[in-house]
Design a protein around this motif. Sequence first.
Motif, PDB file in Angstrom:
ATOM      1  N   THR A  42      39.814  32.020  35.848  1.00 43.18           N
ATOM      2  CA  THR A  42      40.023  33.352  35.288  1.00 43.18           C
ATOM      3  C   THR A  42      39.235  34.357  36.126  1.00 43.18           C
ATOM      4  OG1 THR A  42      38.159  33.111  33.771  1.00 43.18           O
ATOM      5  CG2 THR A  42      40.332  32.465  32.945  1.00 43.18           C
ATOM      6  N   GLY A  43      39.662  35.597  36.083  1.00 41.56           N
ATOM      7  CA  GLY A  43      38.979  36.632  36.848  1.00 41.56           C
ATOM      8  C   GLY A  43      39.954  37.640  37.403  1.00 41.56           C
ATOM      9  N   ILE A  44      39.449  38.430  38.344  1.00 39.79           N
ATOM     10  CA  ILE A  44      40.239  39.519  38.907  1.00 39.79           C
ATOM     11  C   ILE A  44      40.599  39.177  40.353  1.00 39.79           C
ATOM     12  CG2 ILE A  44      40.366  42.030  39.186  1.00 39.79           C
ATOM     13  CD1 ILE A  44      39.620  40.916  36.280  1.00 39.79           C
ATOM     14  N   TYR A  45      41.881  39.275  40.668  1.00 37.90           N
ATOM     15  CA  TYR A  45      42.424  38.940  41.987  1.00 37.90           C
ATOM     16  C   TYR A  45      43.129  40.158  42.583  1.00 37.90           C
ATOM     17  CZ  TYR A  45      41.812  34.003  40.624  1.00 37.90           C
ATOM     18  OH  TYR A  45      41.299  32.795  40.235  1.00 37.90           O
ATOM     19  N   TYR A  46      43.465  40.064  43.864  1.00 50.42           N
ATOM     20  CA  TYR A  46      44.216  41.151  44.499  1.00 50.42           C
ATOM     21  C   TYR A  46      45.340  40.570  45.344  1.00 50.42           C
ATOM     22  CZ  TYR A  46      41.422  39.899  48.587  1.00 50.42           C
ATOM     23  OH  TYR A  46      40.830  39.205  49.606  1.00 50.42           O
ATOM     24  N   GLY A  47      46.288  41.412  45.655  1.00 47.41           N
ATOM     25  CA  GLY A  47      47.415  40.938  46.461  1.00 47.41           C
ATOM     26  C   GLY A  47      48.469  42.012  46.612  1.00 47.41           C
ATOM     27  N   TRP A  48      49.705  41.539  46.782  1.00 51.40           N
ATOM     28  CA  TRP A  48      50.851  42.422  47.014  1.00 51.40           C
ATOM     29  C   TRP A  48      51.889  42.237  45.916  1.00 51.40           C
ATOM     30  CZ3 TRP A  48      50.031  45.786  50.823  1.00 51.40           C
ATOM     31  CH2 TRP A  48      49.184  45.417  51.889  1.00 51.40           C
ATOM     32  N   LYS A  58      50.151  47.364  47.218  1.00 52.90           N
ATOM     33  CA  LYS A  58      48.918  46.660  46.883  1.00 52.90           C
ATOM     34  C   LYS A  58      48.818  46.531  45.368  1.00 52.90           C
ATOM     35  CE  LYS A  58      46.548  48.349  50.987  1.00 52.90           C
ATOM     36  NZ  LYS A  58      45.569  49.281  51.566  1.00 52.90           N
ATOM     37  N   MET A  59      48.154  45.476  44.907  1.00 53.69           N
ATOM     38  CA  MET A  59      47.989  45.321  43.458  1.00 53.69           C
ATOM     39  C   MET A  59      46.707  44.572  43.121  1.00 53.69           C
ATOM     40  SD  MET A  59      48.423  42.021  42.572  1.00 53.69           S
ATOM     41  CE  MET A  59      49.071  40.498  43.216  1.00 53.69           C
ATOM     42  N   VAL A  60      46.313  44.649  41.861  1.00 54.58           N
ATOM     43  CA  VAL A  60      45.215  43.841  41.318  1.00 54.58           C
ATOM     44  C   VAL A  60      45.743  43.084  40.103  1.00 54.58           C
ATOM     45  CG1 VAL A  60      43.162  45.089  42.118  1.00 54.58           C
ATOM     46  CG2 VAL A  60      44.428  45.969  40.158  1.00 54.58           C
ATOM     47  N   VAL A  61      45.256  41.857  39.911  1.00 60.38           N
ATOM     48  CA  VAL A  61      45.691  41.029  38.782  1.00 60.38           C
ATOM     49  C   VAL A  61      44.472  40.605  37.978  1.00 60.38           C
ATOM     50  CG1 VAL A  61      46.887  38.916  38.071  1.00 60.38           C
ATOM     51  CG2 VAL A  61      47.547  40.032  40.176  1.00 60.38           C
ATOM     52  N   SER A  62      44.605  40.648  36.675  1.00 61.49           N
ATOM     53  CA  SER A  62      43.543  40.163  35.798  1.00 61.49           C
ATOM     54  C   SER A  62      44.059  38.942  35.054  1.00 61.49           C
ATOM     55  CB  SER A  62      43.176  41.290  34.825  1.00 61.49           C
ATOM     56  OG  SER A  62      42.392  40.804  33.773  1.00 61.49           O
ATOM     57  N   ILE A  63      43.323  37.830  35.157  1.00 59.93           N
ATOM     58  CA  ILE A  63      43.706  36.591  34.481  1.00 59.93           C
ATOM     59  C   ILE A  63      42.576  36.180  33.544  1.00 59.93           C
ATOM     60  CG2 ILE A  63      44.363  34.158  34.765  1.00 59.93           C
ATOM     61  CD1 ILE A  63      45.231  34.802  37.629  1.00 59.93           C
ATOM     62  N   GLY A  64      42.901  36.027  32.255  1.00 57.64           N
ATOM     63  CA  GLY A  64      41.862  35.562  31.336  1.00 57.64           C
ATOM     64  C   GLY A  64      42.018  36.092  29.933  1.00 57.64           C
ATOM     65  N   TRP A  65      40.885  36.210  29.258  1.00 55.19           N
ATOM     66  CA  TRP A  65      40.886  36.557  27.833  1.00 55.19           C
ATOM     67  C   TRP A  65      40.412  37.982  27.570  1.00 55.19           C
ATOM     68  CZ3 TRP A  65      40.014  31.620  29.604  1.00 55.19           C
ATOM     69  CH2 TRP A  65      40.828  30.615  29.060  1.00 55.19           C
ATOM     70  N   TYR A 100      40.393  36.612  45.629  1.00 54.73           N
ATOM     71  CA  TYR A 100      39.633  36.723  44.383  1.00 54.73           C
ATOM     72  C   TYR A 100      38.588  37.816  44.518  1.00 54.73           C
ATOM     73  CZ  TYR A 100      36.646  35.008  40.520  1.00 54.73           C
ATOM     74  OH  TYR A 100      35.909  34.872  39.362  1.00 54.73           O
ATOM     75  N   LEU A 101      38.426  38.633  43.475  1.00 58.61           N
ATOM     76  CA  LEU A 101      37.410  39.686  43.507  1.00 58.61           C
ATOM     77  C   LEU A 101      36.168  39.349  42.687  1.00 58.61           C
ATOM     78  CD1 LEU A 101      39.586  42.941  43.164  1.00 58.61           C
ATOM     79  CD2 LEU A 101      38.329  42.181  45.193  1.00 58.61           C
ATOM     80  N   ARG A 102      36.361  38.989  41.412  1.00 57.10           N
ATOM     81  CA  ARG A 102      35.187  38.781  40.548  1.00 57.10           C
ATOM     82  C   ARG A 102      35.598  38.100  39.256  1.00 57.10           C
ATOM     83  NH1 ARG A 102      35.402  42.226  36.169  1.00 57.10           N
ATOM     84  NH2 ARG A 102      36.728  44.066  36.397  1.00 57.10           N
ATOM     85  N   PRO A 103      34.624  37.541  38.514  1.00 59.95           N
ATOM     86  CA  PRO A 103      34.959  36.980  37.200  1.00 59.95           C
ATOM     87  C   PRO A 103      35.193  38.097  36.172  1.00 59.95           C
ATOM     88  CG  PRO A 103      32.619  36.661  37.691  1.00 59.95           C
ATOM     89  CD  PRO A 103      33.212  37.372  38.862  1.00 59.95           C
TER      90      PRO A 103
END
Length: 153
Positions: A42-48, A58-65, A100-103
């Motif tokens: 889980t955490g914050i990711y980046y990509g396209w 460009k985009m950012v994704v958040s995975i988790g609770w 990956y950027l951060r938790p």
Amino acid sequence: VNHSPLFCKIIVSGLISHFQSVYFTANFPEQIVDNLPADISTGIYYGWASVGSGDVHKMVVSIGWNPYYKNMKKSMETHIIHTFEEDFYGEILNVAIVGYLRPEKNFDSLESLISAIQGDIEEAKKRLDLPEHLKLKDDNFFQVSKSKIMNGH
Ligand SMILES: Cc1cc2nc3c(=O)[nH]c(=O)nc-3n(C[C@H](O)[C@H](O)[C@H](O)COP(=O)(O)O)c2cc1C
Ligand SMILES: Nc1ncnc2c1ncn2[C@@H]1O[C@H](COP(=O)(O)OP(=O)(O)O)[C@@H](O)[C@H]1O
Ligand SMILES: [Mg+2]
């Protein structure tokens, strides 16, 4: 880590919102979230990302609770760093997660959540300008949706 990107195509579904969102984030379907590769933490990711056969942004994704919202269900949501004319529920979202950027964190105010997200966006923009990431914009993954799909040929 030196992972290859995680590619997904999803149909954007709507409205699990509690109230007005801080940032527009397109939700990934439950089945995708429940079947993510085991090594994706889980955490914050980046990509396209692109919508349908549109431009790659460009985009950012958040995975988790989302600890700040204390969600009971794991979610995966992407904010595309682009201003769209209208929403795109029901359309195909093409996503390539590259880093990956951060938790995930909890925050003591909405303002601090918002400034963390703003920081993620700035960091993602910077990292995606690296040549190794820039070249993914032209990846075949994003091209196939631009040409007519020819029934297996
Ligand atoms: C780049 C980014 C980083 C985020 N980081 C966190 C975080 O650290 N902690 C958290 O609780 N939620 C985080 N969120 C999730 C927001 O809380 C989420 O977008 C919000 O719950 C709105 O959800 P909704 O679109 O379902 O309304 C992040 C979202 C984005 C796009
Ligand atoms: N830049 C953007 N990034 C992501 N989604 C966007 C963007 N601009 C508009 N949208 C639209 O907004 C929707 C997400 O809005 P949001 O307020 O997060 O509600 P919810 O997540 O509950 O559907 C997306 O599904 C998409 O249709
Ligand atoms: Mg959302």
